[in-house]
Motif scaffolding. Structure first.
Motif, PDB file in Angstrom:
ATOM      1  N   ARG A  26       0.848  -1.189   0.000  1.00  0.00           N
ATOM      2  CA  ARG A  26       0.000   0.000   0.000  1.00  0.00           C
ATOM      3  C   ARG A  26       0.885   1.240   0.000  1.00  0.00           C
ATOM      4  O   ARG A  26       1.734   1.404   0.875  1.00  0.00           O
ATOM      5  CB  ARG A  26      -0.883  -0.016   1.248  1.00  0.00           C
ATOM      6  CG  ARG A  26      -1.717   1.234   1.470  1.00  0.00           C
ATOM      7  CD  ARG A  26      -2.245   1.259   2.905  1.00  0.00           C
ATOM      8  NE  ARG A  26      -3.182   0.192   3.195  1.00  0.00           N
ATOM      9  CZ  ARG A  26      -3.240  -0.462   4.361  1.00  0.00           C
ATOM     10  NH1 ARG A  26      -2.391  -0.176   5.344  1.00  0.00           N
ATOM     11  NH2 ARG A  26      -4.127  -1.419   4.552  1.00  0.00           N
ATOM     12  N   VAL A  27       0.705   2.102  -1.003  1.00  0.00           N
ATOM     13  CA  VAL A  27       1.396   3.384  -1.023  1.00  0.00           C
ATOM     14  C   VAL A  27       0.329   4.480  -1.049  1.00  0.00           C
ATOM     15  O   VAL A  27      -0.519   4.507  -1.944  1.00  0.00           O
ATOM     16  CB  VAL A  27       2.338   3.528  -2.233  1.00  0.00           C
ATOM     17  CG1 VAL A  27       3.014   4.897  -2.224  1.00  0.00           C
ATOM     18  CG2 VAL A  27       3.395   2.419  -2.213  1.00  0.00           C
ATOM     19  N   VAL A  28       0.369   5.352  -0.061  1.00  0.00           N
ATOM     20  CA  VAL A  28      -0.636   6.401   0.088  1.00  0.00           C
ATOM     21  C   VAL A  28       0.003   7.747  -0.237  1.00  0.00           C
ATOM     22  O   VAL A  28       1.006   8.133   0.371  1.00  0.00           O
ATOM     23  CB  VAL A  28      -1.210   6.422   1.516  1.00  0.00           C
ATOM     24  CG1 VAL A  28      -2.363   7.429   1.602  1.00  0.00           C
ATOM     25  CG2 VAL A  28      -1.681   5.035   1.943  1.00  0.00           C
ATOM     26  N   PHE A  29      -0.569   8.437  -1.201  1.00  0.00           N
ATOM     27  CA  PHE A  29      -0.122   9.781  -1.582  1.00  0.00           C
ATOM     28  C   PHE A  29      -1.001  10.791  -0.852  1.00  0.00           C
ATOM     29  O   PHE A  29      -2.223  10.813  -1.048  1.00  0.00           O
ATOM     30  CB  PHE A  29      -0.213   9.972  -3.092  1.00  0.00           C
ATOM     31  CG  PHE A  29       0.762   9.130  -3.871  1.00  0.00           C
ATOM     32  CD1 PHE A  29       1.964   9.674  -4.318  1.00  0.00           C
ATOM     33  CD2 PHE A  29       0.487   7.795  -4.151  1.00  0.00           C
ATOM     34  CE1 PHE A  29       2.869   8.895  -5.042  1.00  0.00           C
ATOM     35  CE2 PHE A  29       1.384   7.014  -4.865  1.00  0.00           C
ATOM     36  CZ  PHE A  29       2.588   7.567  -5.309  1.00  0.00           C
ATOM     37  N   SER A  30      -0.381  11.614   0.012  1.00  0.00           N
ATOM     38  CA  SER A  30      -1.141  12.447   0.939  1.00  0.00           C
ATOM     39  C   SER A  30      -0.828  13.930   0.774  1.00  0.00           C
ATOM     40  O   SER A  30       0.275  14.308   0.344  1.00  0.00           O
ATOM     41  CB  SER A  30      -0.828  12.049   2.384  1.00  0.00           C
ATOM     42  OG  SER A  30      -1.125  10.693   2.635  1.00  0.00           O
ATOM     43  N   THR A  31      -1.800  14.759   1.151  1.00  0.00           N
ATOM     44  CA  THR A  31      -1.550  16.185   1.289  1.00  0.00           C
ATOM     45  C   THR A  31      -0.280  16.374   2.105  1.00  0.00           C
ATOM     46  O   THR A  31      -0.107  15.715   3.138  1.00  0.00           O
ATOM     47  CB  THR A  31      -2.736  16.866   1.993  1.00  0.00           C
ATOM     48  OG1 THR A  31      -3.916  16.691   1.195  1.00  0.00           O
ATOM     49  CG2 THR A  31      -2.478  18.348   2.200  1.00  0.00           C
TER      50      THR A  31
END
Length: 363
Positions: free
Chosen positions: A180-185
Motif C-alpha cells: 500500500r502506497v498512500v499519496f497524501s496532502t
C-alpha cells in the motif's frame, strides 16, 4: 427511510445515542473502489461536501481508492457540488470506440484516454486540491513488488497469481507481492494505523498528483500500471482497490491518537460490507466488521431499493458488456440510477434534522 440504511459501529452508535450526529464529529470520509457503483453516491457527495461539512471549520481526512480517490479529490475542489456533477457526467458518458475486429479496447488505449480525462478534469486546479484549507487528501495505490515490480505480459499474470495464493493464506502475506502506497496532502499524518499491512506514505505535489490518481484507478489488465511516479519508490503502481478495496482500515486507533475531537468516520458506501482487499471478494468471512470500524457511521442503499433500479442492481462494470456499443442505452440506465439516488441524500438530510437511533443498524 425507504432508500437509505444507516449502520454504525459500537462507539459511533453510543455517540449518536447521546449527541446525534453533527458535522464537527467527522474526522474521516473514505471513498471505496468499485467502479460505476460509486455513481450511486453522487447526490450524497454533493450534500455532504457541498452543504453539510461546509458548516464546520475543522480538518477532515479524505481517504480514497480507485473511483473513491477520484471522488475524494473532487471534494477538495472549489464548489464541490458542481465538480461532483461534472464527475458524474464524465464517468457516465465515458466511451471507448472499438476498432474493427476488437471485442474490447486495449489497456494502452483505455489508459491514454483516461489519463487525458484526468488532465482535463483537474487541469490548472491541482493546487485547489492540495491547498484546501480543511480537507486532507489521501490517495491509495498498490505498488508491485518482485515479479510485479514492472508490468510485463508474462511476469504480471504470474505475479498476480502469486498474490492471489498469498492472500488466500493470509491477507498480510500479500504484502510480499503488493504494498500500500498512500499519496497524501503534504505534512499530513495518516488518519489510520498501518500495522495491518505493508504501507508507505508519499507527499502529493503538482508532479505526482495526476499519476497517483491515475494509478489508483488502474485496474490490472484493463488499464496499464503507472510506472515510477515522481517522489515515490520506483516501480509499477496499480488500482488502490487491490490492497484496499473498501478501505477497511484501523481508523479507530488512528483517530484516537490524532484527532480525538473529531473521532467519527462517515462512510458513504454502496453496501454494508467493508471488504478489505479486491482479492477478498470471495472470502465472505473477511467481510465482517472488525474493531477497526468501531467509530464508523456507514451510509448505504437498502437492497430492496436497489432492486427498483434499472436491471435491479447498481451500475457496475458488467454494464459495459451488457450494453456493448449501445452508449445511449447505458447512459440512460446509469442516469436513471443516479437520478433515483437523490433519495439517499434526501433521507440522510431528513434523518440528520431528527436523528432516530432506532433507525441505525449495527455495523
Amino acid at each position: 427511510m425507504k432508500a437509505l440504511r444507516i449502520y454504525a459501529g459500537p462507539k459511533a452508535m453510543a455517540h449518536i445515542e447521546k449527541k446525534g450526529l453533527q458535522p464537527r464529529d467527522i474526522g474521516v470520509v473514505p471513498g471505496a473502489a468499485g467502479g460505476p457503483k460509486g455513481l450511486i453516491l453522487g447526490p450524497l457527495d454533493r450534500f455532504i461536501f457541498g452543504e453539510w461539512l461546509s458548516r464546520t471549520d475543522h480538518p477532515v481526512h479524505l481517504v480514497g481508492a480507485s473511483i473513491g480517490a477520484w471522488r475524494m479529490a473532487t471534494a477538495c475542489l472549489n464548489d464541490p457540488a458542481a465538480a461532483f456533477q461534472r464527475l458524474e457526467h464524465d464517468y457516465i458518458h465515458q466511451h471507448y470506440e472499438l476498432q474493427p475486429g476488437q471485442k474490447r479496447p486495449t489497456a494502452d488505449f483505455v489508459s491514454e484516454q483516461f489519463g487525458a480525462s484526468l488532465k482535463s478534469f483537474y487541469g490548472g486546479r491541482v493546487q485547489e486540491v492540495l491547498s484546501h484549507p480543511r480537507y486532507k487528501l489521501h490517495i491509495v495505490t498498490s505498488r508491485g513488488r518482485h515479479l510485479l515490480g514492472r508490468e510485463h505480459k508474462i511476469a504480471t499474470p504470474l505475479g498476480y497469481f502469486g498474490a492471489f495464493l498469498a492472500n488466500g493464506l493470509h491477507r498480510k502475506a500479500m504484502g510480499v507481492w503488493l504494498e500500500r502506497v498512500v499519496f497524501s496532502t503534504p505534512d499530513t499524518p495518516l488518519p489510520f494505523l498501518t500495522g495491518d499491512y505493508r504501507t508507505r506514505q508519499v507527499a502529493l505535489d503538482e508532479a505526482n498528483f495526476n499519476p497517483a490518481l491515475q494509478a489508483s484507478c488502474s485496474i490490472p489488465f484493463v488499464l496499464r500500471s503507472v510506472h515510477d511516479i515522481p517522489g515515490a519508490p520506483p516501480g509499477a503502481y496499480w488500482d488502490g482497490g487491490i490492497t484496499d478495496y473498501h478501505l477497511h482500515l484501523n481508523y479507530a486507533a488512528g483517530l484516537a491518537s490524532d484527532m480525538p475531537q473529531a473521532g467519527l468516520v462517515l462512510y458513504p458506501h454502496f453496501q454494508k460490507a467493508v471488504v478489505p482487499g479486491w482479492l477478498d471478494k470471495g472470502f465472505k468471512w473477511r467481510h465482517k466488521a472488525t474493531h477497526f470500524l468501531d467509530n464508523m457511521v456507514l451510509l448505504a442503499p437498502d437492497p430492496a431499493w436497489v432492486a427498483t433500479l434499472p436491471n435491479r442492481k447498481l451500475p457496475d462494470r458488467t454494464d459495459f458488456n451488457r450494453y456493448g456499443p449501445d452508449l445511449q442505452a447505458r447512459v440512460k440506465a446509469w442516469q436513471a440510477a443516479t437520478s433515483a439516488s437523490r433519495q439517499l441524500a434526501d433521507e440522510f438530510n431528513q434523518w440528520l434534522e431528527a436523528p432516530d437511533i432506532g433507525a441505525v443498524l449495527p455495523l
